[in-house]
Design an enzyme around this catalytic site. Structure first.
Site, PDB file in Angstrom:
ATOM      1  N   GLY A 106       0.828  -1.122   0.024  1.00 52.15           N
ATOM      2  CA  GLY A 106       0.146  -0.025  -0.008  1.00 52.15           C
ATOM      3  C   GLY A 106       0.809   1.229   0.140  1.00 52.15           C
ATOM      4  O   GLY A 106       0.454   2.387   0.518  1.00 52.15           O
ATOM      5  N   GLY A 107       2.065   1.120  -0.607  1.00 52.26           N
ATOM      6  CA  GLY A 107       3.120   2.198  -0.525  1.00 52.26           C
ATOM      7  C   GLY A 107       2.771   3.433  -1.239  1.00 52.26           C
ATOM      8  O   GLY A 107       3.228   4.551  -1.354  1.00 52.26           O
ATOM      9  N   TYR A 116      -2.166   7.395   0.633  1.00 51.00           N
ATOM     10  CA  TYR A 116      -1.962   8.742   1.029  1.00 51.00           C
ATOM     11  C   TYR A 116      -0.933   8.579   2.354  1.00 51.00           C
ATOM     12  O   TYR A 116      -0.024   9.448   2.272  1.00 51.00           O
ATOM     13  CB  TYR A 116      -3.195   9.123   1.635  1.00 51.00           C
ATOM     14  CG  TYR A 116      -3.203  10.300   2.367  1.00 51.00           C
ATOM     15  CD1 TYR A 116      -3.186  11.694   1.654  1.00 51.00           C
ATOM     16  CD2 TYR A 116      -3.718  10.391   3.732  1.00 51.00           C
ATOM     17  CE1 TYR A 116      -2.954  12.892   2.163  1.00 51.00           C
ATOM     18  CE2 TYR A 116      -3.590  11.810   4.269  1.00 51.00           C
ATOM     19  CZ  TYR A 116      -3.572  13.038   3.686  1.00 51.00           C
ATOM     20  OH  TYR A 116      -3.249  14.203   4.212  1.00 51.00           O
ATOM     21  N   LEU A 117      -1.034   7.401   2.926  1.00 49.61           N
ATOM     22  CA  LEU A 117       0.056   7.390   4.192  1.00 49.61           C
ATOM     23  C   LEU A 117       1.139   6.447   3.721  1.00 49.61           C
ATOM     24  O   LEU A 117       2.301   6.719   3.990  1.00 49.61           O
ATOM     25  CB  LEU A 117      -0.829   6.752   5.255  1.00 49.61           C
ATOM     26  CG  LEU A 117       0.404   6.560   6.482  1.00 49.61           C
ATOM     27  CD1 LEU A 117       0.720   7.942   7.023  1.00 49.61           C
ATOM     28  CD2 LEU A 117      -0.294   5.584   7.725  1.00 49.61           C
ATOM     29  N   GLY A 118       0.763   5.718   2.718  1.00 46.24           N
ATOM     30  CA  GLY A 118       2.033   4.615   2.337  1.00 46.24           C
ATOM     31  C   GLY A 118       3.007   5.495   1.730  1.00 46.24           C
ATOM     32  O   GLY A 118       4.304   4.878   1.922  1.00 46.24           O
ATOM     33  N   ARG A 148       1.771  -3.751  -7.196  1.00 44.64           N
ATOM     34  CA  ARG A 148       0.625  -5.022  -7.645  1.00 44.64           C
ATOM     35  C   ARG A 148       0.355  -5.084  -9.245  1.00 44.64           C
ATOM     36  O   ARG A 148      -0.117  -3.861  -9.627  1.00 44.64           O
ATOM     37  CB  ARG A 148      -0.537  -4.997  -6.771  1.00 44.64           C
ATOM     38  CG  ARG A 148      -1.461  -3.892  -6.608  1.00 44.64           C
ATOM     39  CD  ARG A 148      -2.495  -3.967  -5.669  1.00 44.64           C
ATOM     40  NE  ARG A 148      -3.393  -2.717  -5.581  1.00 44.64           N
ATOM     41  CZ  ARG A 148      -4.592  -2.899  -5.981  1.00 44.64           C
ATOM     42  NH1 ARG A 148      -5.127  -4.118  -6.514  1.00 44.64           N
ATOM     43  NH2 ARG A 148      -5.198  -1.899  -6.236  1.00 44.64           N
ATOM     44  N   LYS A 172     -10.430  -3.997  11.709  1.00 45.14           N
ATOM     45  CA  LYS A 172      -8.943  -3.794  12.119  1.00 45.14           C
ATOM     46  C   LYS A 172      -8.721  -4.854  13.336  1.00 45.14           C
ATOM     47  O   LYS A 172      -7.740  -5.595  13.258  1.00 45.14           O
ATOM     48  CB  LYS A 172      -8.728  -2.512  12.696  1.00 45.14           C
ATOM     49  CG  LYS A 172      -8.575  -1.380  11.338  1.00 45.14           C
ATOM     50  CD  LYS A 172      -8.250   0.002  11.565  1.00 45.14           C
ATOM     51  CE  LYS A 172      -8.145   0.375  10.321  1.00 45.14           C
ATOM     52  NZ  LYS A 172      -7.694   2.089  10.632  1.00 45.14           N
ATOM     53  N   HIS A 207     -17.060   8.299  12.931  1.00 42.20           N
ATOM     54  CA  HIS A 207     -15.766   8.453  13.519  1.00 42.20           C
ATOM     55  C   HIS A 207     -15.756  10.108  14.160  1.00 42.20           C
ATOM     56  O   HIS A 207     -15.259  10.109  15.202  1.00 42.20           O
ATOM     57  CB  HIS A 207     -14.721   8.238  12.369  1.00 42.20           C
ATOM     58  CG  HIS A 207     -14.965   6.805  11.871  1.00 42.20           C
ATOM     59  ND1 HIS A 207     -13.934   6.315  10.714  1.00 42.20           N
ATOM     60  CD2 HIS A 207     -15.348   5.542  12.383  1.00 42.20           C
ATOM     61  CE1 HIS A 207     -14.225   5.056  10.633  1.00 42.20           C
ATOM     62  NE2 HIS A 207     -15.250   4.697  11.406  1.00 42.20           N
TER      63      HIS A 207
END
Ligand SMILES: NC(=O)c1ccc[n+]([C@@H]2O[C@H](COP(=O)([O-])OP(=O)(O)OC[C@H]3O[C@@H](n4cnc5c(N)ncnc54)[C@H](OP(=O)(O)O)[C@@H]3O)[C@@H](O)[C@H]2O)c1
Length: 312
Positions: free
Chosen positions: A10-11, A14-16, A35, A138, A270
């Site tokens: 998942g690089g 947004y965070l990756g 991938r 999670k 959330h």
């Protein structure tokens, strides 16, 4: 002891992408899963090539191809997953069960950091529908990790600053208004805001640290534990102007939520737990966790004021 080799799944996210950058900056041999399913997504491919230019190694592999995943995992000591988990974008948290299977079979991984990076799901057993799906999924991944005996670190990063500070803590907004703000309730519940680059940096710092092994790393930069009102005051000081203020009660907020589509409802749930209930700050960390700014006091993290300056 040398630095661990890291595989990031998942690089391109947004965070990756920030995890890739932080891993390279901190001197880790860094592998990024590429991938084949992304096909001709030119932006993704260009991003992967830019990682390669910066020193990362691209590894071809798919969550739908167990063998390729095992081979990728075998290259690394530490696996970090940042697969999507925001419903308004994409939510693929349970796909990580395939990664857990691959890590179990490969047998070489010293630590796995699953895609968490938000509210601690273990503390959200009573969360509301439909948003609880994020925490439930999670937790399903955590259970699989622990059942497989895989060493782990869970990162509870609290609020991504881009979403929460950008919108002055108002759901559906990611740019701060210079005119008006809507307080959720009285606007006095404290939350915790973290620059996404700091999340990545603290995460990478933790991967070879024995103090975070099989624990949750909470990122709570002390200057960034603020209420919505305090965030708005900082913004007002920066723009030299007071905003027009209104507020929405808990009941109204929950009422309007019902007319939204599923993905929006998940996000609103959330915000409800963070801004009305204070779910990020209403507990002590305890012995199963560590706090990042205490473990790494040398880090000069980005304050809320510095983060908000970029919107001027
Ligand atoms: N605390 C907060 O405020 C907050 C805010 C946002 C996110 N988060 C959390 O941070 C984590 C990462 O979220 P994000 O927003 O950074 O994610 P994102 O940008 O939406 O996506 C991350 C990655 O997921 C991969 N992905 C999507 N579908 C896939 C599939 N079917 N198979 C394999 N890979 C797939 C994408 O890879 P490709 O490029 O290959 O498609 C992408 O690199 C999540 O756990 C999320 O819940 C927390």
């Amino acid at each position: 002891m040398g630095k661990s080799a890291v595989l990031i799944v998942g690089g391109t996210g947004y965070l990756g992408k920030r995890l890739v950058k932080a891993s390279l900056e901190q001197g880790h041999e860094t592998y990024v899963l590429h991938r084949p399913e992304i096909g001709v997504d030119i932006e993704r491919v260009q991003m992967l090539l830019s990682f390669k230019e910066q020193g990362a190694r691209l590894v071809s592999g798919s969550l739908n191809d167990h063998r390729s995943l095992v081979n990728a995992v075998k290259l690394a000591d530490v696996v970090i997953c940042a697969i999507s988990g925001v419903h308004i974008r994409s939510h693929q948290i349970l796909l990580q069960l395939k990664l857990v299977d691959a890590i179990k079979e490969a047998g070489n991984v010293k630590r796995f950091l699953p895609s968490e990076f938000g509210t601690d799901p273990a503390r959200m057993k009573d969360a509301m529908e439909p948003g609880r799906v994020t925490f439930d999924d999670k937790m399903t991944v955590r259970k699989a990790i622990e059942a497989a005996g895989i060493p782990f670190t869970y990162v509870s990063a609290n609020c991504f600053a881009g979403y929460f500070l950008g919108g002055l803590c108002q759901p559906g907004k990611i740019l701060p208004s210079k005119e008006h703000v809507l307080f959720l309730g009285d606007g006095n519940q404290k939350a915790i805001y973290v620059d996404e680059d700091d999340i990545a940096m603290y995460t990478i710092k933790s991967i070879d640290d024995p103090r975070t092994l099989n624990k949750t790393l909470y990122i709570r930069p002390p200057k960034n534990i603020l209420s919505q009102r305090e965030v708005v005051e900082i913004w007002e000081k920066l723009i030299g102007k007071e905003l027009l203020k209104s507020s929405i009660s808990k009941e109204e907020f929950l009422g309007t939520m019902k007319s939204k589509d599923y993905a929006e409802q998940v996000g609103l749930t959330h915000y409800y737990h963070v801004c009305y209930e204070g779910c990020l700050t209403n507990f002590e960390i305890g012995t199963q966790g560590e706090e990042a700014s205490k473990l790494y006091p040398e880090v000069e993290y980005t304050s809320v004021e510095e983060y908000l300056k970029r919107y001027l």
